[in-house]
Design a protein around this motif. Structure first.
Motif, PDB file in Angstrom:
ATOM      1  N   SER A  87     -46.139   8.449  65.805  1.00  0.00           N
ATOM      2  CA  SER A  87     -46.211  10.119  66.464  1.00  0.00           C
ATOM      3  C   SER A  87     -46.701  10.153  67.702  1.00  0.00           C
ATOM      4  CB  SER A  87     -47.406  10.617  65.510  1.00  0.00           C
ATOM      5  OG  SER A  87     -47.815  11.631  65.771  1.00  0.00           O
ATOM      6  N   GLY A  88     -46.480  11.020  68.481  1.00  0.00           N
ATOM      7  CA  GLY A  88     -46.624  11.212  69.839  1.00  0.00           C
ATOM      8  C   GLY A  88     -47.982  12.181  70.063  1.00  0.00           C
ATOM      9  N   LYS A 117     -40.652  11.604  63.749  1.00  0.00           N
ATOM     10  CA  LYS A 117     -42.145  11.252  64.093  1.00  0.00           C
ATOM     11  C   LYS A 117     -43.140  12.427  63.545  1.00  0.00           C
ATOM     12  CE  LYS A 117     -41.344   9.015  68.524  1.00  0.00           C
ATOM     13  NZ  LYS A 117     -41.764   8.796  69.868  1.00  0.00           N
ATOM     14  N   ASP A 118     -42.235  13.697  63.151  1.00  0.00           N
ATOM     15  CA  ASP A 118     -43.072  14.833  62.514  1.00  0.00           C
ATOM     16  C   ASP A 118     -43.299  14.660  61.098  1.00  0.00           C
ATOM     17  OD1 ASP A 118     -42.883  15.717  65.051  1.00  0.00           O
ATOM     18  OD2 ASP A 118     -41.288  16.757  64.682  1.00  0.00           O
ATOM     19  N   GLY A 119     -42.519  13.681  60.498  1.00  0.00           N
ATOM     20  CA  GLY A 119     -42.785  13.158  59.029  1.00  0.00           C
ATOM     21  C   GLY A 119     -41.486  13.988  58.269  1.00  0.00           C
ATOM     22  N   GLU A 120     -40.690  14.446  59.067  1.00  0.00           N
ATOM     23  CA  GLU A 120     -39.547  15.429  58.472  1.00  0.00           C
ATOM     24  C   GLU A 120     -38.544  14.450  57.928  1.00  0.00           C
ATOM     25  OE1 GLU A 120     -39.479  18.553  57.413  1.00  0.00           O
ATOM     26  OE2 GLU A 120     -41.378  18.725  58.272  1.00  0.00           O
ATOM     27  N   LEU A 124     -51.055   6.371  59.098  1.00  0.00           N
ATOM     28  CA  LEU A 124     -49.778   7.315  59.182  1.00  0.00           C
ATOM     29  C   LEU A 124     -49.304   7.631  60.511  1.00  0.00           C
ATOM     30  CD1 LEU A 124     -48.100   9.132  57.249  1.00  0.00           C
ATOM     31  CD2 LEU A 124     -49.567  11.035  57.424  1.00  0.00           C
ATOM     32  N   HIS A 125     -50.236   7.861  61.516  1.00  0.00           N
ATOM     33  CA  HIS A 125     -49.930   7.991  62.966  1.00  0.00           C
ATOM     34  C   HIS A 125     -48.965   6.684  63.623  1.00  0.00           C
ATOM     35  CE1 HIS A 125     -52.704  11.256  63.841  1.00  0.00           C
ATOM     36  NE2 HIS A 125     -51.967  11.268  64.975  1.00  0.00           N
ATOM     37  N   ILE A 126     -49.440   5.534  63.044  1.00  0.00           N
ATOM     38  CA  ILE A 126     -49.039   4.460  63.355  1.00  0.00           C
ATOM     39  C   ILE A 126     -47.404   4.337  62.862  1.00  0.00           C
ATOM     40  CG2 ILE A 126     -49.149   1.849  63.580  1.00  0.00           C
ATOM     41  CD1 ILE A 126     -52.019   2.145  63.169  1.00  0.00           C
ATOM     42  N   ALA A 127     -47.405   4.483  61.570  1.00  0.00           N
ATOM     43  CA  ALA A 127     -46.240   4.320  61.174  1.00  0.00           C
ATOM     44  C   ALA A 127     -45.157   5.478  61.517  1.00  0.00           C
ATOM     45  CB  ALA A 127     -46.203   4.495  59.400  1.00  0.00           C
ATOM     46  N   LEU A 128     -45.536   6.563  61.787  1.00  0.00           N
ATOM     47  CA  LEU A 128     -44.574   7.397  62.291  1.00  0.00           C
ATOM     48  C   LEU A 128     -44.470   7.228  63.640  1.00  0.00           C
ATOM     49  CD1 LEU A 128     -46.355  11.113  60.703  1.00  0.00           C
ATOM     50  CD2 LEU A 128     -44.028  10.010  60.207  1.00  0.00           C
TER      51      LEU A 128
END
Lengths: 377, 555
Positions: free
Chosen positions: B347-348, B189-192, B341-345
């Protein structure tokens, strides 16, 4: 012989002036030259046409020789089309309120032309004002600035009037004589926010004038503040320094000061030569690289004297006179005290930058622009 | 002696740690089980649990602890008939009974009430003597009915139980992945990015959330954050998608098995789609969006450089074929005005917060400060714009697709200079000076769509509108913003000149006499000019959104 540093400075100055002209040309695409409603509407329409790619160059309507067909019948047909087109244009020019954006279909009066040679029944289009024809060229003879009545830009048309104050500027420079050397230092540059913004953007790369925003820039003027005092002062200081070293005393040194200074000036004064060079180069540069192809270079020179003895004694008189004769331009000679404070403010001259013993050489550049909106390129 | 005592204490500590670890694992397992239990959705696990509880209570309370139980004196034929009917009913209507909330009483409430009665019997708080014979018989028949019904439901539900899918997945797909030396690429979720061997990942169905999860380092992660990949650790060090291989593995299995593993298959497909979108949003668009214009399924796409741990790999991932609208339906946190990008990840983080991955893309150290925020807004607007243009490429309208290709090429090259140049610094200086009266905003996908729907029809009008808006900023500005004004004016002029130059070119030359060629050239000119107009609109709109409250519609 011209001093090297002055030549270098002048070269830099001219480069900057060309750059200013280029920026005005660019702005001419998007800014209105006149704040009259009709002009705003015209400019909007023109810009929209340019963006839509609907450009019709009336001059290109004639068929060039390489495009002409050998067939005589076709040639006759083409000539007929041209004649018909001319008739249409003449018809359009008769309309009292043309809403066209093409200059060929706009009457010269519609763009504010106030040439006395333009009679009411004259069918002259705004397009015909452009180019090497008499209208805009002759207009200079009839309209002159007059500093005493606060008239800096005597024109009211869309090409030279700049009633919107968006593309004009006043550029201040200092020309000082430090004895052996005459220096030319550009100082402040006053322009509307739009021109100032564009010049500032370029400043990051090459532009050296320090720009300031001015909301009243309807003319294009280069002002040179002339300081010719150091020449006399330095010469006197030299004599005063030399006499005691040789155990000599002169009782007449003070009384002869004026005569001496005058004599020195006549012998070593490089100022007229420099001013002449400056005027000639600025003139040719602005004529060649001004915002319009029709630019006439310098259209007027005025001297504003603030009790400068050098000017009062006619230091630059012959230089300016000969320049006027050569180029058939307007010149004026004013005392600073005779000018209105408001006008001086417009010129951005005050006691701080034009103190006593200084003079301002106001070089009025031709503010002419092309109404086609595509610049001088 | 001190050494021996030191060794003893170390051994003791190790034993304690082992015990602690054991209890921790057990507690996580129990917690997971409890966490999975829900009354909201009835799964086979829950039904089985209720069945076992009821059966135990019957054995204790109805048979062992009483002399006269509820099953004494029942008619065997009636008992058999009721049992058979309930069993068949439960088996065939298992799906309906477990999914329809109105039938929940028959699976939860009634069995639990019966359990309660049997507990009362077990502790002899209730005595079924002769005076209560009717109640005793009723209880007996009801218990048989309930047990048979639950048994029927279990037998029916077992046919399509996702936990059967789990068993099948472990016995079919997982060994194949291991045999083929495949890995799982985990995009957090952090993009790592992380790589795991296929046998390190054990997906499990969660009845509560109806999703497949996996545990890594005591952390539960949705399985759709993973995608099977092939890692070539040779000279190129390339990671490529193994989706087609996994599809082959599934298709080689019987249909019934595929049905049982449906959720697992879907999670893998979703993972592939999610990573495809992330490749687009996190790697392609910010770095080299121009490659979007060259996308072609026949030509291999550009390799993306990725860092996984201390190692660097080249990621070979094909462009996504799915539309973003379809993708949004699959993604959990999709709202209209959210950063893609928020949606795809998934992300919280709050949508307005700058993500760590965005800072990395923008090469910034800290998320604090005006500049980081403005750059993040610019990046988001740009990502949305590129996504919209990319989606237009696949449309059947060839002229639009051609226009969008041109726009992608010119905007992507401009954006790199824009984001790295002084423009953003000048904007941040001004927004700081304005003390909150000027704010930067993101242009979302729907807003770009709305702008473009007008711009396609009337590009000159939209262009001139924005031109005027930016011109007003310069006219009304103060001297503190000289540099910014310069950049804005240059942008306006460069956009305008580009269009005019393209428009003023002669479409016909003496060498091109053919009518067909002339028409082609004229069309080419028209497209170039329109593309230049659209490009100008995009650039000016982006700058305007960073300086003003964005207006999506042209008034």
């Amino acid at each position: 012989m011209m001093s090297r540093s002055f030549a270098q400075n002048l070269e830099t100055y001219l480069t900057q002036l060309i750059h200013v002209s280029n920026c005005i040309q660019k702005l001419n695409i998007i800014l209105v030259p006149d704040d009259e409603e009709r002009c705003i509407e015209f400019k909007n329409r023109q810009l929209k046409h340019l963006l839509s790619g609907e450009i019709i160059d009336i001059n290109k309507m004639s068929i060039s020789s390489d495009e002409q067909d050998d067939d005589e019948g076709t040639e006759r047909e083409n000539n007929k089309i041209q004649r018909d087109f001319r008739r249409i244009i003449d018809e359009v020019l008769h309309w009292s309120d043309s809403r066209e954006s093409h200059l060929g279909a706009l009457h010269a009066r519609d763009v504010g032309c106030h040439s006395p040679e333009l009679s009411d029944d004259c069918l002259v289009s705004a397009l015909e004002l452009h180019g090497d024809k008499r209208w805009c060229q002759n207009c200079l003879k009839h309209n002159h600035p007059d500093f005493l009545v606060d008239k800096l830009n005597p024109f009211n048309c869309w090409r030279r009037g700049h009633q919107s104050s968006k593309m004009g500027f006043i550029q201040l420079s200092n020309m000082s004589n430090s004895g052996s050397l005459i220096s030319l230092k550009p100082d402040r540059f006053f322009a509307a926010p739009e021109l100032s913004a564009l010049l500032n953007y370029e400043r990051k790369k090459k532009f050296l004038f320090h720009t300031e925003i001015s909301m009243d820039s309807s003319a294009m003027v280069a002002i040179f503040i002339i300081d010719n005092q150091p020449l006399a002062i330095d010469r006197m200081r030299e004599i005063k320094r030399v006499l005691p070293a040789q155990l000599l005393v002169s009782r007449h040194i003070d009384s002869s000061k004026k005569t001496n200074k005058s004599r020195v000036k006549h012998r070593d004064d490089k100022m007229p030569e420099m001013v002449n060079d400056l005027l000639n180069k600025v003139h040719s540069t602005w004529k060649r690289r001004g915002p319009s192809k029709d630019s006439r270079g310098i259209i007027g020179v005025a001297l504003v004297n603030n009790e400068c003895e050098y000017i009062s004694n006619g230091g630059l008189e012959s230089t300016i006179d000969s320049f006027r004769e050569r180029n058939k331009i307007w010149t004026g000679n004013y005392s600073s005290s005779d000018l209105n404070n408001g006008f001086k403010k417009l010129l951005h001259i005050s006691d701080s930058n034009l103190p006593t013993n200084y003079a301002a050489l106001c070089v009025i550049l031709d503010p002419i622009i092309d109404l086609g909106g595509l610049g001088n390129e | 002696m001190p050494e021996q005592s030191g060794g003893d204490s170390a051994g003791f500590r190790e034993t304690i740690e082992h015990i602690y670890g054991f209890f921790k694992r057990i507690s996580i397992l129990i917690y997971g089980k409890i966490n999975q239990f829900t009354f909201a959705r009835i799964g086979p696990g829950n039904v089985l649990l209720v069945f076992l509880v009821l059966l135990t209570s019957i054995l204790v309370g109805g048979q062992t602890m009483v002399i006269v139980g509820p099953f004494s004196g029942l008619s065997p034929s009636w008992a058999f008939l009721i049992s058979l009917t309930a069993l068949i009913f439960g088996h065939y209507f298992a799906g309906r009974l477990t999914r329809d909330g109105r039938w929940r009483w028959s699976i939860y409430h009634l069995p639990l009430s019966l359990t309660f009665v049997y507990i009362l019997l077990a502790i002899q708080a209730l005595n079924l003597d002769r005076s209560l014979s009717e109640f005793r018989l009723f209880l007996g028949y009801l218990t048989i009915l309930q047990l048979s019904l639950l048994g029927g439901i279990l037998s029916g539900a077992m046919e399509s139980a996702p936990w059967l899918g789990h068993a099948l997945f472990l016995r079919t797909i997982k060994p194949s992945l291991k045999k083929g030396n495949y890995h799982y690429l985990y995009w957090s979720k952090d993009g790592e990015l992380h790589l795991y061997k296929s046998d390190e990942i054990e997906p499990r169905w969660n009845e509560k959330t109806r999703m497949v999860y996996t545990n890594i380092n005591n952390e539960t992660i949705p399985f759709n954050h993973f995608a099977p990949v092939y890692v070539d650790k040779g000279r190129i060090r390339k990671i490529s998608s193994a989706q087609s291989k996994v599809d082959e593995m599934f298709s080689s299995l019987p249909v019934a098995w595929n049905n049982a593993m449906e959720q697992y298959k879907k999670a893998i497909e979703d993972g592939y789609a999610r990573i495809s979108w992330l490749v687009l949003f996190q790697l392609v668009i910010p770095m080299h969006a121009s490659s979007l214009a060259a996308q072609n399924s026949k030509i291999p796409g550009r390799l993306q450089r990725v860092e996984i741990g201390d190692e660097t790999f080249s990621l070979d991932w094909p462009f996504i074929q799915q539309s973003w609208e379809e993708a949004q339906k699959q993604l959990p946190s999709s709202t209209i005005n959210a950063h893609v990008l928020h949606i795809a990840l998934d992300s919280g983080e709050k949508p307005e917060d700058v993500l760590q991955v965005e800072l990395k893309i923008l090469e910034l150290d800290s998320k604090n400060g005006e500049k980081a925020l403005i750059k993040a807004h610019a990046l988001r607007s740009y990502t949305h714009l590129m996504l919209m243009l990319f989606e237009y490429l696949s449309l059947d309208i060839s002229s639009r697709s051609d226009l969008c290709k041109r726009c992608i090429r010119s905007i992507s090259s401009w954006y790199i200079d824009f984001i790295r140049g002084d423009f953003i610094t000048e904007i941040s200086r001004w927004t700081k000076l304005s003390k909150g009266s000027i704010s930067s905003e993101t242009i979302f996908l729907n807003e770009w769509n709305s702008i473009f729907s007008e711009a396609f029809v009337e590009p000159s009008t939209v262009f001139l509108y924005l031109h005027g808006q930016l011109g007003d900023i310069i006219s009304n500005s103060e001297s503190e913003t000289d540099d910014l004004n310069g950049s804005i004016m240059n942008l306006i002029l460069s956009c305008t000149e580009e269009v005019i130059v393209l428009g003023s070119r002669k479409p016909v030359t003496t060498s091109l006499k053919s009518e067909q060629l002339q028409l082609g050239r004229r069309r080419e000119l028209g497209l170039s000019r329109k593309a230049a107009l659209l490009t100008g609109i995009c650039k000016m709109q982006m700058v305007q959104s960073l300086l003003h409250h964005h207006r999506g519609k042209v008034s």
